[in-house]
Design a protein around this motif. Structure first.
Motif, PDB file in Angstrom:
ATOM      1  N   TRP A 100      -2.825 -10.240  17.162  1.00  0.00           N
ATOM      2  CA  TRP A 100      -1.446 -10.073  16.704  1.00  0.00           C
ATOM      3  C   TRP A 100      -1.358  -8.920  15.686  1.00  0.00           C
ATOM      4  O   TRP A 100      -0.453  -8.083  15.744  1.00  0.00           O
ATOM      5  CB  TRP A 100      -0.980 -11.402  16.106  1.00  0.00           C
ATOM      6  CG  TRP A 100       0.481 -11.549  15.894  1.00  0.00           C
ATOM      7  CD1 TRP A 100       1.479 -10.743  16.385  1.00  0.00           C
ATOM      8  CD2 TRP A 100       1.135 -12.574  15.134  1.00  0.00           C
ATOM      9  NE1 TRP A 100       2.696 -11.223  15.988  1.00  0.00           N
ATOM     10  CE2 TRP A 100       2.524 -12.334  15.221  1.00  0.00           C
ATOM     11  CE3 TRP A 100       0.674 -13.672  14.397  1.00  0.00           C
ATOM     12  CZ2 TRP A 100       3.457 -13.159  14.579  1.00  0.00           C
ATOM     13  CZ3 TRP A 100       1.607 -14.491  13.775  1.00  0.00           C
ATOM     14  CH2 TRP A 100       2.984 -14.246  13.864  1.00  0.00           C
ATOM     15  N   THR A 101      -2.327  -8.883  14.742  1.00  0.00           N
ATOM     16  CA  THR A 101      -2.351  -7.814  13.748  1.00  0.00           C
ATOM     17  C   THR A 101      -2.486  -6.458  14.436  1.00  0.00           C
ATOM     18  O   THR A 101      -1.765  -5.503  14.123  1.00  0.00           O
ATOM     19  CB  THR A 101      -3.559  -7.982  12.786  1.00  0.00           C
ATOM     20  OG1 THR A 101      -3.662  -9.348  12.408  1.00  0.00           O
ATOM     21  CG2 THR A 101      -3.406  -7.123  11.552  1.00  0.00           C
ATOM     22  N   TRP A 102      -3.413  -6.386  15.393  1.00  0.00           N
ATOM     23  CA  TRP A 102      -3.686  -5.136  16.100  1.00  0.00           C
ATOM     24  C   TRP A 102      -2.425  -4.655  16.834  1.00  0.00           C
ATOM     25  O   TRP A 102      -2.032  -3.487  16.733  1.00  0.00           O
ATOM     26  CB  TRP A 102      -4.860  -5.370  17.068  1.00  0.00           C
ATOM     27  CG  TRP A 102      -5.098  -4.272  18.039  1.00  0.00           C
ATOM     28  CD1 TRP A 102      -5.167  -2.929  17.746  1.00  0.00           C
ATOM     29  CD2 TRP A 102      -5.315  -4.395  19.448  1.00  0.00           C
ATOM     30  NE1 TRP A 102      -5.404  -2.222  18.894  1.00  0.00           N
ATOM     31  CE2 TRP A 102      -5.499  -3.085  19.953  1.00  0.00           C
ATOM     32  CE3 TRP A 102      -5.386  -5.485  20.318  1.00  0.00           C
ATOM     33  CZ2 TRP A 102      -5.729  -2.852  21.309  1.00  0.00           C
ATOM     34  CZ3 TRP A 102      -5.625  -5.240  21.666  1.00  0.00           C
ATOM     35  CH2 TRP A 102      -5.791  -3.937  22.142  1.00  0.00           C
ATOM     36  N   THR A 104       0.719  -5.474  16.276  1.00  0.00           N
ATOM     37  CA  THR A 104       1.791  -5.118  15.345  1.00  0.00           C
ATOM     38  C   THR A 104       1.498  -3.762  14.709  1.00  0.00           C
ATOM     39  O   THR A 104       2.403  -2.934  14.556  1.00  0.00           O
ATOM     40  CB  THR A 104       1.943  -6.206  14.265  1.00  0.00           C
ATOM     41  OG1 THR A 104       2.011  -7.487  14.912  1.00  0.00           O
ATOM     42  CG2 THR A 104       3.201  -6.014  13.452  1.00  0.00           C
ATOM     43  N   VAL A 134       2.340  -6.243   9.291  1.00  0.00           N
ATOM     44  CA  VAL A 134       0.918  -5.991   9.545  1.00  0.00           C
ATOM     45  C   VAL A 134       0.080  -6.573   8.409  1.00  0.00           C
ATOM     46  O   VAL A 134      -0.916  -7.264   8.652  1.00  0.00           O
ATOM     47  CB  VAL A 134       0.648  -4.474   9.688  1.00  0.00           C
ATOM     48  CG1 VAL A 134      -0.818  -4.222   9.973  1.00  0.00           C
ATOM     49  CG2 VAL A 134       1.518  -3.888  10.782  1.00  0.00           C
ATOM     50  N   ILE A 137       0.316 -10.551   8.490  1.00  0.00           N
ATOM     51  CA  ILE A 137      -0.435 -11.160   9.583  1.00  0.00           C
ATOM     52  C   ILE A 137      -1.929 -10.897   9.394  1.00  0.00           C
ATOM     53  O   ILE A 137      -2.769 -11.746   9.698  1.00  0.00           O
ATOM     54  CB  ILE A 137       0.073 -10.652  10.955  1.00  0.00           C
ATOM     55  CG1 ILE A 137       1.563 -10.954  11.117  1.00  0.00           C
ATOM     56  CG2 ILE A 137      -0.684 -11.311  12.103  1.00  0.00           C
ATOM     57  CD1 ILE A 137       2.222 -10.255  12.285  1.00  0.00           C
ATOM     58  N   GLY A 138      -2.267  -9.732   8.840  1.00  0.00           N
ATOM     59  CA  GLY A 138      -3.667  -9.411   8.554  1.00  0.00           C
ATOM     60  C   GLY A 138      -4.272 -10.390   7.559  1.00  0.00           C
ATOM     61  O   GLY A 138      -5.366 -10.927   7.779  1.00  0.00           O
ATOM     62  N   THR A 141      -4.813 -13.665   9.139  1.00  0.00           N
ATOM     63  CA  THR A 141      -6.022 -13.678   9.969  1.00  0.00           C
ATOM     64  C   THR A 141      -7.263 -13.907   9.105  1.00  0.00           C
ATOM     65  O   THR A 141      -8.148 -14.698   9.464  1.00  0.00           O
ATOM     66  CB  THR A 141      -6.155 -12.352  10.736  1.00  0.00           C
ATOM     67  OG1 THR A 141      -4.928 -12.102  11.418  1.00  0.00           O
ATOM     68  CG2 THR A 141      -7.287 -12.394  11.728  1.00  0.00           C
TER      69      THR A 141
END
Lengths: 184, 435
Positions: A100-102, A104, A134, A137-138, A141
């Motif tokens: 998801w991070t990647w 976004t 980003v 969400i990062g 993670t």
């Protein structure tokens, strides 16, 4: 390491709180502007603060066990079973969070490339509020990976409480527990 | 055949993830990914990023954290004490006496808070010990608290209505106003039940211990003025069409701070705790809504909702049959899901059916809130039950049993709203500015 991580989640949470206050302040600005006949459209900017607040707060909400889940089945497992379930959940969350991070982040790169700006009067470059997603969400993670290793190294997964924490009513429940008599 | 594979894969993935305890927001995201990856000719990654982003800066959604924050501030003020002392002098003569403080107190609190658990906790933390000290029957005291606490969702502002409004693109202002009459009706039903019960069990209700003159009573209820002013400010401005729900929420937050300041409960710690509390709730809901945004986009790509809607259509249920079937479905889901997740997970599939059957989405919003309320007080999952468990130390099933009569009253309310839809639809139709 532990201290740094905990401070990271809390810092991200405080940042989200500031964004929450800024939603309110930007709308107060809009209402006040109406009385003095200055056009200040808070529709977009408050929405951006809303998005930032939601995603920057993800990790903090995660570490306080406030994200909601169904534990009808897993709460009936033994300690070992619960540990396996928690490892499965946090590993899945870490993998999904990373993806998801990647995705976004690559959306933000596209926004920068094509100079995408918001349609309103302020014409905010979209990459600015999108970056908050980003980061949020990062950090989320990282918190999931952290949870995975903590459970792996023996932390007891506490499902029973997580259920009551849901809907943020953690406070209401915790408060009710501490009140012996009437609150005076 | 392909449709069968699609349906079983998507629903199977969702149920498996939910059952193994994966966080609901994340379960939705992964289900959406699986649906797009296997069944849609597009890149799931970019669809994920853009649909989550597009949904997350929605203007209507900004009302959500603000109304939650407002409730969190008021929860930390002296409001619960003021409400008890302001309301109780007037209710001593009714059959059931101070039990009515639970019902009316929750009704008033519901009009400034969007969450049923916050409503229940704010009123209960003062009135439960007071009623216990006066030897009111515990079953009635806990039951009325559990039942009336759910008014927090029906009487505006309501977190559940904001979530429903965002998901189905129904006007949140109109949903709020539509909840007013059904909410007052529920208060009436609860009070009538309490009076009837008390007349049947006169020996169990303690004597009236309040001896106050009329002017003393009036003086005692001055404490209610700030909260009434707050209700008029927030709901009045939405009804009159001078403020959007978001603007009304901001005024509510400012008003709550003013109320906290005048009652001397405003401190740095209160502000900080209320913000972190509001953040946890709004973030939790925001995560589910982000998952829902992606999963509903994914569903549209796969065409699953249309398949299911067409299937339900072949059953030939008609609007009434559909509502009966959905009520059953939500009752079952309510045994292991909370209200927000129930609405969010079912909406992509249920809303096309509702539209196809010609049911007004505004009416359906009120109906679904009522049904979710019922799920709130049925064990094993129900937030009012958790709050009361924490407060009274009783077993969750005992509390559920105490609340059972009120559960049946809610069933009656659902039937009433279904037979007379005007209960919900009349007031919003008189709004000056239909936003």
């Amino acid at each position: 390491m532990r201290g740094i991580l905990d401070r990271l989640y809390l810092a991200s949470g405080y940042l989200a709180c500031i964004c929450l206050a800024l939603i309110g302040l930007s709308i107060i600005g809009q209402i006040a502007g109406r009385f003095v006949h200055i056009t200040f459209d808070a529709t977009e900017i408050s929405g951006f603060f809303m998005a930032a607040s939601t995603f920057l707060g993800l990790a903090y909400t995660f570490t306080t066990d406030s994200h909601i889940r169904v534990n009808l089945l897993i709460s009936h497992l033994g300690t070992r079973g619960r540990k396996v379930a928690e490892l499965w959940c946090s590993l899945l969350a870490a993998v999904a969070g990373g993806y998801w991070t990647w995705q976004t982040a690559s959306m933000v790169l596209v926004s920068i490339e094509v100079h995408d700006v918001s349609p309103g009067l302020m014409a905010v470059p979209f990459w600015i509020p999108q970056s908050a997603l980003v980061i949020g969400i990062g950090v989320f993670t990282i918190a999931c990976i952290d949870e995975f290793f903590q459970v792996l190294h023996g932390k007891d997964p506490d499902f029973a409480d997580a259920e009551a924490h849901a809907l943020g009513d953690l406070d209401a429940v915790a408060f009710a527990k501490t009140q012996e008599g009437p609150a005076r | 055949m392909n449709e069968l594979v699609l349906t079983t894969t998507v629903l199977g993935t969702l149920f498996f993830l939910l059952a193994t305890g994966v966080w609901i927001g994340l379960s939705l995201l992964i289900t959406g990914f699986v649906a797009v990856f296997f069944f849609a000719p597009t890149d799931p990654g970019q669809l994920l990023a853009t649909s989550v982003w597009d949904a997350s800066w929605n203007w209507a959604m900004t009302a959500l954290p603000l109304f939650i924050w407002m409730g969190e501030i008021l929860f930390r003020t002296r409001l619960s004490e003021d409400m008890f002392k302001g309301l109780s002098p007037w209710l001593g003569w009714l059959p059931g006496r101070l039990l009515h403080v639970n019902i009316l107190g929750c009704g008033v609190m519901a009009a400034v808070s969007g969450s049923s658990a916050v409503t229940c906790a704010t009123i209960g933390r003062m009135s439960f010990p007071e009623l216990a000290a006066r030897k009111y029957p515990e079953g009635m005291s806990i039951g009325t608290l559990a039942g009336s606490g759910t008014l927090g969702l029906l009487i505006p502002p309501s977190i559940m209505m904001i979530v429903y409004g965002i998901i189905t693109q129904t006007s949140i202002g109109r949903l709020f106003i539509a909840g007013v009459v059904p909410g007052v009706m529920m208060i009436g039903l609860f009070m009538a039940y309490t009076m009837a019960w008390s007349l049947l069990h006169p020996d169990q209700i303690p004597d009236n211990d309040i001896n106050m003159s009329f002017s003393e009573k009036l003086w005692a209820s001055r404490r209610l003025l700030p909260v009434i002013a707050l209700i008029l400010l927030v709901l009045g401005s939405i009804y009159a069409g001078v403020a959007t729900p978001t603007e009304a929420a901001v005024m509510g937050v400012v008003g709550s701070f003013a109320l906290a300041m005048t009652t001397g409960s405003l401190s740095f710690a209160t502000v900080r705790e209320s913000m972190l509390g509001a953040l946890r709730t709004s973030c939790m809901i925001g995560f589910i809504l982000a998952g829902a945004a992606f999963v509903s986009m994914a569903m549209n790509f796969t065409g699953l909702p249309l398949v299911l809607a067409a299937w339900v259509n072949t059953l030939g249920l008609g609007p009434i049959g559909l509502i009966v079937m959905l009520t059953g479905l939500y009752m079952v889901l309510g045994c292991f899901l909370d209200g927000t997740s129930m609405i969010v997970i079912t909406a992509p599939v249920v809303m096309p059916m509702i539209e196809h059957a010609g049911i007004d989405p505004l009416w359906f919003g009120i109906y679904i809130v009522l049904v979710v309320e019922m799920a709130q007080i049925t064990p094993p999952v129900g937030f009012n039950l958790y709050v009361l468990q924490g407060m009274t130390g009783r077993n969750i099933f005992t509390i559920g049993f105490y609340a059972l009569p009120l559960f049946f009253l809610m069933c009656a309310a659902v039937v009433l709203v279904a037979v007379f839809p005007q209960i919900a639809l009349w007031l919003p139709s008189t709004m000056l500015d239909a936003r």
